[in-house]
Design an enzyme around this catalytic site. Sequence first.
Site, PDB file in Angstrom:
ATOM      1  N   TYR A 147       0.880  -1.179   0.000  1.00 49.86           N
ATOM      2  CA  TYR A 147       0.000   0.000   0.000  1.00 49.86           C
ATOM      3  C   TYR A 147       0.915   1.227   0.000  1.00 49.86           C
ATOM      4  CZ  TYR A 147      -4.023   2.858   1.542  1.00 49.86           C
ATOM      5  OH  TYR A 147      -5.006   3.796   1.652  1.00 49.86           O
ATOM      6  N   LYS A 218      -5.217  -2.093  -2.101  1.00 51.16           N
ATOM      7  CA  LYS A 218      -6.304  -1.901  -1.125  1.00 51.16           C
ATOM      8  C   LYS A 218      -6.935  -3.234  -0.750  1.00 51.16           C
ATOM      9  CE  LYS A 218      -6.917   2.431  -0.103  1.00 51.16           C
ATOM     10  NZ  LYS A 218      -7.788   3.466   0.385  1.00 51.16           N
ATOM     11  N   ASP A 290      -9.425   6.826  -5.767  1.00 49.76           N
ATOM     12  CA  ASP A 290      -8.554   7.693  -6.565  1.00 49.76           C
ATOM     13  C   ASP A 290      -9.179   8.147  -7.877  1.00 49.76           C
ATOM     14  OD1 ASP A 290      -6.723   7.737  -4.578  1.00 49.76           O
ATOM     15  OD2 ASP A 290      -5.272   6.418  -5.526  1.00 49.76           O
ATOM     16  N   ASP A 312     -13.383   5.998  -0.608  1.00 48.63           N
ATOM     17  CA  ASP A 312     -12.420   6.036   0.489  1.00 48.63           C
ATOM     18  C   ASP A 312     -11.695   7.375   0.570  1.00 48.63           C
ATOM     19  OD1 ASP A 312     -11.043   4.737   2.681  1.00 48.63           O
ATOM     20  OD2 ASP A 312      -9.283   4.745   1.391  1.00 48.63           O
TER      21      ASP A 312
END
Length: 627
Positions: A147, A218, A290, A312
Amino acid sequence: MSNFSSQLRLSSSSIIKRLKQRMATTTVIFDRRSFTTTEGSRPTIVHKRSLDILHDPWFNKGTAFSMTERDRIDLRGLLPPNVVSAQQQIDRFMVDLKRLEVQARDGPSDPYALAKWRILNRLHDRNETMYYKVLIDNIEEYAPIVYTPTVGLVCQNYSGLFRRPRGMYFSAADRGEMMSMVYNWPAEQVDMIVVTDGGRILGLGDLGVQGIGIAIGKLDLYVAAAGINPQRVLPVMIDVGTNNEKLLKDPLYLGLQEHRLDGEEYLSVIDEFMEAVFTRWPHVIVQFEDFQSKWAFKLLQRYRNTYRMFNDDVQGTAGVAVAGLLGAVRAQGKPMIDFPKQKIVVAGAGSAGLGVVNAARKTMKRMLGNNESAFESAWSQFWVVDAKGLITEGRENIDPNALPFARKINEVEHQGLKEGASLIEVIQQVKPDVLLGLSAVGSLFSREVLEAMKGSTSIRPAIFAMSNPTKNAECTPEEAFSIVGDNVIFASGSPFKDVDLGNGRIGHSNQGNNMYLFPGIGLGTLLSGSRTISDGMLQVAAECLAAYMKEEDVLKGIIYPSISSIRDITIEVAAAVVKEAIREDLAEGYRDMDGRELQKLSEEEILTFVKNNMWNPVYPTLVYRKE
C-alpha cells in the site's frame, strides 16, 4: 423382579434425562451456529486436479500438500516427496526474501521497497494463502510495500512490472458489453470490489490503466486487516483513457491511448459498470478509489443511496482524519466532547480536503445536538485554503463542491482577512488549534507557515501533513517539532519515523492511515447486510478508532494505534458499524444470520460474530468434485 424393574425405570429415567440435556445443548448450538462457524474452516470444493491445482494460486499449497491430498487430487509424483508444514514454508520464504531483496533490484534506479514488492508479488502469483500469512504476520513491515507509499511507485511503473493479470479491466471500448463481461470472472460470489479509473492516483496525478495497482493494494489490506476471503475480492480498472501525455506516447503503455472521456459519455461508462456488477453480485460492496475530485463527489452522490458503495478518498480519509482530530483534543487533556471548540485551518480543497471538513463538521454538529444552531456553530470552525488562497463567498467561478465551505465576506474582513488570503495570513489571524494538510503539495508547510503556527492559542497545536505519497507530505515531523515546538501533535498520511527530542523524549509521528478504517467499514457493512453505507455508520467508525487509544498513550501524543494491531482495530470498528446499522434499522443480516437474529445479539456476541466471519490464511482441506 421388582428390583430389576425399578433399576430399569431408574436407568431409563437417567437416559431420558441425559438425552434431554443433550437436546438442550444441541438446540443452543443450532441457534448460534450461524455465528460460531469460523470463516475458512469449511472444506473447499475444487473442480480441477493435478498440475491445474499447482498452477492456481487460490488452491496451491506447494510442498505442504499431505500425502492423502496428493492421492486424492492426483499430485503424487508432481511434488518432492517430503511434506513440509506451512510454517516451514514461510520460514524458508523469509530467508529467501531477505537474501533476494538486494538481488531483485534492477540497479540504482530500482528502490529497495520496489524490490520487496516484486518478491511478494511473485509469491502472490503462486500461493495466495501463504502470501496473506506472510503479510498478516509482518503487517507493520509490509503494509507500506503493498500500500502507500510503495504502491504509488508500483503504479507509475505498472506497464513495465506487469507479468500476470490480476482483477478485471473495463474500458470505454467495452460499452454495451459489460453485462456479459462480468461473467468472465470465475468467482460465483464477490464480497468486495475496489474500483479506480486511474484519474488521480495518490498525489501522482493521472496514471491511466496503471492505477490498477492501487485497487490490488487496497484489497490486499481488506484481506489482511478485515479477513475478507481473497477468493471473493475483485480489483477493477475502468479505463476511460488518459490525459497523461507521457503515457499517450509510451509504446509500452497497456491502456487506451486516447484522451479521457468526459461529461455524459464518462458517466454512461460508470453507470454501465455499476449496473453490471450489481446484477451479477447484488450484495457486493464497491469502494471507489482515486477518482478525480470533480468525479469523486458526483459519483458518490449519484450511487450512495442506490448501491452498497463508498469513496475512500472522500469518506475514509475523512474518518481517519476526524479520529485523529478527536485524538488531538484528548492529547490536550480535554474530553472529545470539546471537539466543536477547535479552530481548524485546512490546506487543500480537493475531494480529500473537503471530505474531511464535511465529516468533521457533521461530527461537531452531532456533538452539539444536531439542530440548526449546531450546524452554524460547526460551520464557523473551519477555514479552507486552496491554491488561490482562502475560499470565501466572494470568489468568482467557485467550485460548486467548495461553495458550502466558503467563509462569508463580512466575517473574514472582521478577522482582518480577505478572499484569497494566503495560508500564512490565515494562520496568523485565526491562530488555529489544528493545521490540516490535504493539498498533495510537498513541503507546503514551509518554515514561515510553521513559524506562524507558534502563535496558536492551543497549548498543544496539531499539525496534520496527510498527503500521500511521502514526497507529497506538507512537512516532515522533524520540521514540525523543531520549528513549532516539542508539544506539537503530529500526524501524516505516509509513515515517518519518530523524532528524538533529546533527554529521552520522543516526538511521536502518527500515521493517519486509511487502513485503520476502510477494512472495518467494509467488513461491518458486509456482515450487517446494510444496503447502503450511512453517515452514521461512517461516524461511529471514526469515533471507535479515536476511542481505541489508551489515555496514557494519547497524553504522550500518540493518537493512532500501531499498524501491528490492525486486525484487532478492524474487529472493533466492524462491530461498531454493525451496531449502528442495527440502530438505524438498516441491518438485513448475513448468510444464516438474518436481520432479526442480528438484533438479538449482545455487544459481546456481535464481536464474536465479526471474528468468526473473518478469513484466516490456513490451508483448507481440498475435496475434488466433477463439475
